[in-house]
Design a protein around this motif. Structure first.
Motif, PDB file in Angstrom:
ATOM      1  N   UNK A 196       0.826  -1.205   0.000  1.00 52.29           N
ATOM      2  CA  UNK A 196       0.000   0.000   0.000  1.00 52.29           C
ATOM      3  C   UNK A 196       0.863   1.259   0.000  1.00 52.29           C
ATOM      4  N   UNK A 197       0.336   2.367  -0.557  1.00 56.76           N
ATOM      5  CA  UNK A 197       1.085   3.631  -0.519  1.00 56.76           C
ATOM      6  C   UNK A 197       1.413   4.030   0.924  1.00 56.76           C
ATOM      7  N   UNK A 198       2.517   4.740   1.126  1.00 55.72           N
ATOM      8  CA  UNK A 198       2.927   5.117   2.485  1.00 55.72           C
ATOM      9  C   UNK A 198       1.984   6.128   3.114  1.00 55.72           C
ATOM     10  N   UNK A 199       1.912   6.085   4.449  1.00 58.10           N
ATOM     11  CA  UNK A 199       1.191   7.116   5.184  1.00 58.10           C
ATOM     12  C   UNK A 199       2.036   8.380   5.229  1.00 58.10           C
ATOM     13  N   UNK A 200       1.390   9.493   5.496  1.00 59.71           N
ATOM     14  CA  UNK A 200       2.085  10.770   5.589  1.00 59.71           C
ATOM     15  C   UNK A 200       1.823  11.389   6.961  1.00 59.71           C
ATOM     16  N   UNK A 201       2.891  11.761   7.640  1.00 63.55           N
ATOM     17  CA  UNK A 201       2.784  12.437   8.927  1.00 63.55           C
ATOM     18  C   UNK A 201       2.982  13.932   8.713  1.00 63.55           C
ATOM     19  N   UNK A 229       6.637  -0.348  10.834  1.00 60.01           N
ATOM     20  CA  UNK A 229       7.450   0.798  11.202  1.00 60.01           C
ATOM     21  C   UNK A 229       6.732   1.533  12.327  1.00 60.01           C
ATOM     22  N   UNK A 230       7.474   2.214  13.136  1.00 64.15           N
ATOM     23  CA  UNK A 230       6.882   2.966  14.235  1.00 64.15           C
ATOM     24  C   UNK A 230       7.100   4.458  14.073  1.00 64.15           C
ATOM     25  N   UNK A 231       6.199   5.236  14.598  1.00 67.47           N
ATOM     26  CA  UNK A 231       6.341   6.685  14.642  1.00 67.47           C
ATOM     27  C   UNK A 231       5.557   7.198  15.837  1.00 67.47           C
ATOM     28  N   UNK A 232       5.615   8.484  16.034  1.00 66.83           N
ATOM     29  CA  UNK A 232       4.897   9.079  17.162  1.00 66.83           C
ATOM     30  C   UNK A 232       4.147  10.312  16.682  1.00 66.83           C
ATOM     31  N   UNK A 233       2.941  10.439  17.195  1.00 64.09           N
ATOM     32  CA  UNK A 233       2.148  11.636  16.937  1.00 64.09           C
ATOM     33  C   UNK A 233       2.148  12.475  18.202  1.00 64.09           C
ATOM     34  N   UNK A 234       2.797  13.612  18.130  1.00 61.45           N
ATOM     35  CA  UNK A 234       2.816  14.546  19.244  1.00 61.45           C
ATOM     36  C   UNK A 234       1.685  15.552  19.101  1.00 61.45           C
ATOM     37  N   UNK A 235       1.530  16.398  20.081  1.00 60.45           N
ATOM     38  CA  UNK A 235       0.486  17.416  20.025  1.00 60.45           C
ATOM     39  C   UNK A 235       0.649  18.262  18.761  1.00 60.45           C
ATOM     40  N   UNK A 236      -0.432  18.407  18.005  1.00 55.00           N
ATOM     41  CA  UNK A 236      -0.411  19.181  16.773  1.00 55.00           C
ATOM     42  C   UNK A 236      -0.031  18.391  15.537  1.00 55.00           C
ATOM     43  N   UNK A 237       0.392  17.123  15.702  1.00 54.34           N
ATOM     44  CA  UNK A 237       0.745  16.275  14.556  1.00 54.34           C
ATOM     45  C   UNK A 237      -0.501  15.584  13.998  1.00 54.34           C
ATOM     46  N   UNK A 238      -0.412  15.169  12.741  1.00 54.66           N
ATOM     47  CA  UNK A 238      -1.510  14.447  12.100  1.00 54.66           C
ATOM     48  C   UNK A 238      -0.936  13.355  11.203  1.00 54.66           C
ATOM     49  N   UNK A 239      -1.736  12.312  10.969  1.00 57.89           N
ATOM     50  CA  UNK A 239      -1.341  11.194  10.114  1.00 57.89           C
ATOM     51  C   UNK A 239      -2.423  10.987   9.065  1.00 57.89           C
ATOM     52  N   UNK A 240      -2.014  10.871   7.806  1.00 58.08           N
ATOM     53  CA  UNK A 240      -2.959  10.668   6.700  1.00 58.08           C
ATOM     54  C   UNK A 240      -2.694   9.338   6.024  1.00 58.08           C
TER      55      UNK A 240
END
Length: 438
Positions: A315-320, A349-360
């Motif tokens: 699948x296409x990658x997510x965008x942070x 893969x791992x990532x983090x969503x901090x305050x004000x971040x978004x994931x699409x």
């Protein structure tokens, strides 16, 4: 030539038939123009017309040798109106010798008709709609072959009108069927997607589905649901094909992903279990194997943000989209298609969503759309667009994607599903409270 007495009930039925046909053609119609031209040539006459007669007016549908305005008028004084009262061909060799014919304005005025012949246009129900008419400005006789040919031309007009009526009914039926198919497709599409996303404490979630075709069910899907403890599962993907088969496969994939996540929420394990189910579904089948692409993720609250673990299968990658600016690709390297390979590899893969971040998350209908230059938008183009738009949260992300799809117009050639997750900025974020906390 006087118009015979007419039964009122039969006349009402005849006028109703006329009204059905009147909408099918108009003055200047090419096929009927050719009929008038042939009629004039056969009779060596200067004028020929095709007229229909309603309850009050004679209306000219085609004319040769004079403007249509001159060959239409009130039924009460028209030669053409009297012609529909006769079964066969009507002939007036000298209009001035016929007191009823002399009342027609085309006889007493321009163009001064002296000879008139007409064959009725008879609809399939036996109703005489009008006539094919030939006129001359001098008295004369008509031969048998000419009159027979005039009847044949009237029959040709009947055939043409019947074809048009059948075509109009077919178009109307097709429109009704298409409208029904669109309603069914919309209903079925709604059943394949969650009616609403759940509220996740400390997170904003939004999703949208942009169909390419209103009457065809697509295979894009998404979901967000609770797991054990404070964790949440989410996924987005695209099955092969369109229509009923894609709908059935989408339902199977969504159910399997949810069930597999409850059993073991490890993202790679979830995709592996889905792969096994799709292979089992195809066992013994002679058709092409069912397959899909998907991203499966787990959200876990961590302070004022969330830890995200993503696994991808082709699948296409997510965008942070980061609060500080910029867009990052979140892509498990090497994830392969689900359901089509013997031993597929899935990566996470791992990532983090901090305050004000978004994931699409999105399906490839978005990145494979064509821009105004004809090039694909692709992931880099989408990332650049989002970086410039700087959406503030999940809802803002969806608005940005909607504007992008609208701007691409005809460059979009496939359905697009989008799922956006965002952590509110510190100034607006409510403190995280786990379900059941007091």
């Amino acid at each position: 030539m006087k118009e015979p007495d007419i039964d009122s009930a039969d006349e009402a039925r005849r006028v109703a038939a006329v009204n059905r046909y009147l909408s099918l053609d108009a003055p200047g119609d090419g096929a009927l123009d050719r009929v008038t031209s042939l009629a004039a040539r056969i009779f060596h006459a200067p004028i020929a017309t095709v007229t229909v007669v309603d309850d009050e007016w004679v209306r000219c549908r085609a004319a040769y040798g004079l403007p249509t305005r001159l060959c239409q008028g009130r039924r009460a004084t028209s030669l053409c109106a009297r012609a529909i009262g006769h079964d066969g061909v009507s002939v007036v060799p000298d209009t001035l010798a016929d007191p009823h014919a002399a009342a027609d304005p085309m006889v007493s005025g321009e163009p001064g008709v002296r000879f008139y012949a007409a064959a009725p246009i008879v609809a399939s129900g036996g109703h005489r709609l009008g006539s094919v008419n030939v006129m001359d400005t001098r008295p004369r006789q008509a031969g048998v072959e000419e009159l027979d040919a005039l009847q044949d031309l009237a029959a040709m007009v009947t055939g043409e009108l019947e074809l048009r009526l059948a075509a109009a009914r077919t178009v109307a039926t097709e429109r009704e069927l298409r409208a029904g198919a669109e309603r069914l497709a919309r209903t079925l599409q709604r059943t394949l997607l969650p009616p609403a996303l759940p509220q996740v404490p400390g997170l904003r979630a939004a999703a949208a589905y942009h169909p390419f075709s209103a009457d065809e069910v697509g295979g894009d899907f998404y979901d967000l649901f609770p797991l054990d403890g404070n964790r949440w599962g989410f996924f987005l993907g695209d099955v092969c094909g369109k229509g009923a088969d894609a709908a059935a496969l989408t339902s199977l994939v969504r159910y399997t992903l949810r069930a597999a996540a409850v059993y073991d929420p490890d993202p790679c394990t979830v995709l592996a279990n889905l792969d096994a189910v799709l292979h089992q579904e195809h066992a013994g089948s002679q058709g092409p194997p069912p397959y899909c692409t998907a991203v499966f993720g787990v959200l876990e609250p961590d302070g004022d943000g969330f830890t995200v673990t993503l696994a991808g299968g082709g699948h296409p990658p997510a965008l942070a989209v980061r609060a500080a600016g910029g867009v990052e690709t979140v892509h498990p390297e090497g994830g392969q298609l689900i359901g089509i390979l013997r031993d597929p590899h899935f990566a996470q893969v791992g990532t983090r969503l901090n305050a004000g971040d978004a994931l699409l998350l999105y399906t490839d209908g978005l990145t494979e759309a064509r821009t105004g230059t004809g090039a694909m938008l692709d992931g880099e183009g989408l990332a650049a667009y989002l970086a410039a738009a700087a959406p503030a949260d999940a809802d803002d992300l969806l608005v940005s994607v909607h504007k992008l799809i609208a701007s691409l117009g005809e460059g979009v050639s496939d359905d697009t599903a989008v799922l956006a997750l965002s952590v509110p900025a510190r100034s607006t974020a409510a403190p995280f409270r786990s379900p059941g906390a007091t």
